[in-house]
Scaffold this active site. Structure first.
Site, mmCIF file in Angstrom:
data_model
loop_
_atom_site.group_PDB
_atom_site.id
_atom_site.type_symbol
_atom_site.label_atom_id
_atom_site.label_comp_id
_atom_site.label_asym_id
_atom_site.label_seq_id
_atom_site.Cartn_x
_atom_site.Cartn_y
_atom_site.Cartn_z
ATOM 1 N N ARG A 183 -18.254 15.984 -62.595
ATOM 2 C CA ARG A 183 -18.753 16.230 -61.235
ATOM 3 C C ARG A 183 -18.851 17.714 -60.899
ATOM 4 O O ARG A 183 -19.565 18.104 -59.976
ATOM 5 C CB ARG A 183 -17.889 15.507 -60.205
ATOM 6 C CG ARG A 183 -16.480 16.028 -60.071
ATOM 7 C CD ARG A 183 -15.708 15.287 -58.966
ATOM 8 N NE ARG A 183 -14.340 15.768 -58.867
ATOM 9 C CZ ARG A 183 -13.327 15.322 -59.567
ATOM 10 N NH1 ARG A 183 -13.537 14.350 -60.457
ATOM 11 N NH2 ARG A 183 -12.120 15.810 -59.397
ATOM 12 N N CYS A 213 6.373 25.941 -62.285
ATOM 13 C CA CYS A 213 6.313 27.149 -61.460
ATOM 14 C C CYS A 213 7.666 27.510 -60.858
ATOM 15 O O CYS A 213 8.043 28.689 -60.825
ATOM 16 C CB CYS A 213 5.270 26.988 -60.363
ATOM 17 S SG CYS A 213 5.454 25.491 -59.358
ATOM 18 N N HIS A 253 6.561 30.060 -53.495
ATOM 19 C CA HIS A 253 7.812 29.313 -53.470
ATOM 20 C C HIS A 253 8.986 30.255 -53.269
ATOM 21 O O HIS A 253 8.965 31.410 -53.721
ATOM 22 C CB HIS A 253 8.038 28.572 -54.797
ATOM 23 C CG HIS A 253 7.120 27.417 -55.027
ATOM 24 N ND1 HIS A 253 6.227 26.946 -54.108
ATOM 25 C CD2 HIS A 253 6.982 26.597 -56.130
ATOM 26 C CE1 HIS A 253 5.574 25.906 -54.606
ATOM 27 N NE2 HIS A 253 6.021 25.680 -55.831
#
Length: 334
Positions: A41, A131, A245
């Protein structure tokens, strides 16, 4: 490997894929040829790189002929399906998903922590850590090298961008609805309202009551630091912050350590900076690291419960250092 390698990005239209593209350009990585790959797509969409537009191609098993370095950020299932094909075609795969992290034949690398691990890769694949693990170890490794890490107690405060664009949109839509006095909140990414709330639930719950995200810090930390007996307990929390974070850490060491010694350990260590002057309200916040390379550490203090222990606060951009930048830094090692 060529001094101007052919680089492919699988998942190029995602948040981390686009950040990888930025990092390659901003760090002047010597890209000889660039192939951008994504789902059907997204095929045909054009992304800009160094003042030219490159059309995205559909990811397939035949996409990696002539590719030297393949940066993957397309999700675990696609990494498992297409990563081995890229490696078989001769590319070194640097994978951002959890698909290969705990494979004993796949190095798990944070370049500032264990760069030598990238040299041995029997499967042609190198894994990027989670992460939160990366940001935490950026704060801990300078201390570990000096004082010997024994245990970690941590709580993470994780931005919604850790859930991709869908998490960002859900927070934005909820904030907009609430500011307009509406209660028709969309809740598809998170099980509870994330706007003006915190949710102690990141990833799936496992036996014992910990989530997979929390166990990643234990298992990945042990592998990266080569500390099979490292003790870690962690609570991961989703917070209504768009990006970067934060992690609150209590770390216990083999040897005594003072705040002054800890500050000295961070001096000249790449990728981490001390911001720690509470009297003047100077300490790391997510906004301080957003779209920045370095992680920040502050609130360094001696723990009041454990011996040979420090409490500290580490913040980093999880899209950048926690994912895209770390992958490009691994490519630089190659």
């Amino acid at each position: 490997m060529s001094s101007s390698p052919h680089v492919a990005i699988a998942g190029a239209t995602g948040a981390v894929g686009e950040e990888m593209l930025k990092c390659l350009e901003q760090r002047d990585f010597p890209v000889g040829e660039l192939t951008l790959l994504a789902s059907a797509r997204s095929a045909g969409r054009k992304l800009r790189f160094r003042d030219r537009e490159i059309a995205v191609q559909e990811l397939s098993h035949d996409s990696f002929q002539g590719v030297d370095i393949a940066l993957f950020s397309a999700g675990g299932s696609l990494s498992l399906e297409f990563g081995p094909s890229a490696a078989a075609a001769g590319a070194v795969v640097i994978d951002n998903s959890s698909a290969f992290r705990m494979d004993p034949e796949v190095p798990l690398v944070v370049p500032e922590v264990n760069p030598e691990a990238a040299k041995t890769r029997p499967k042609g694949i190198i894994a990027n850590p989670n992460c939160t693990t990366t940001i935490t170890l950026m704060g801990l490794n300078p201390l570990h090298r000096k004082f010997g890490l024994n245990s970690v107690i941590a709580s993470s405060y994780q931005a919604v961008s850790g859930s991709g664009q869908a998490g960002i949109m859900e927070l934005s839509d909820q904030v907009r609805a609430l500011s307009e006095g509406r209660n028709d909140l969309t809740k598809s990414v998170y099980p509870h309202q994330i706007a003006f709330n915190v949710i102690p639930h990141v990833d799936q719950f496992m036996d014992g009551g910990y989530t997979r995200e929390e166990l990643k810090m234990l298992n990945e930390g042990r592998k990266i630091l080569e500390l099979p007996d490292l003790q870690v307990t962690c609570t991961c929390v989703r917070v209504p912050v768009y990006r970067s974070h934060s992690v609150s850490i209590t770390a216990q060491f083999e040897h005594p350590v003072s705040v002054e010694q800890a500050r000295l350990a961070y001096q000249d260590y790449p990728g981490i900076r001390v911001v720690d002057d509470p009297g003047n309200a100077l300490y790391p916040t997510p906004l301080d690291t957003t779209e920045k390379d370095d992680c920040l550490v502050g609130r360094i203090r001696e723990d009041m419960v454990l011996e040979n222990a420090l409490a500290l606060w580490v913040v980093g951009d999880q899209v950048r250092k926690g994912a895209a930048l770390n992958a490009v830094q691994i490519a630089e090692l190659l």
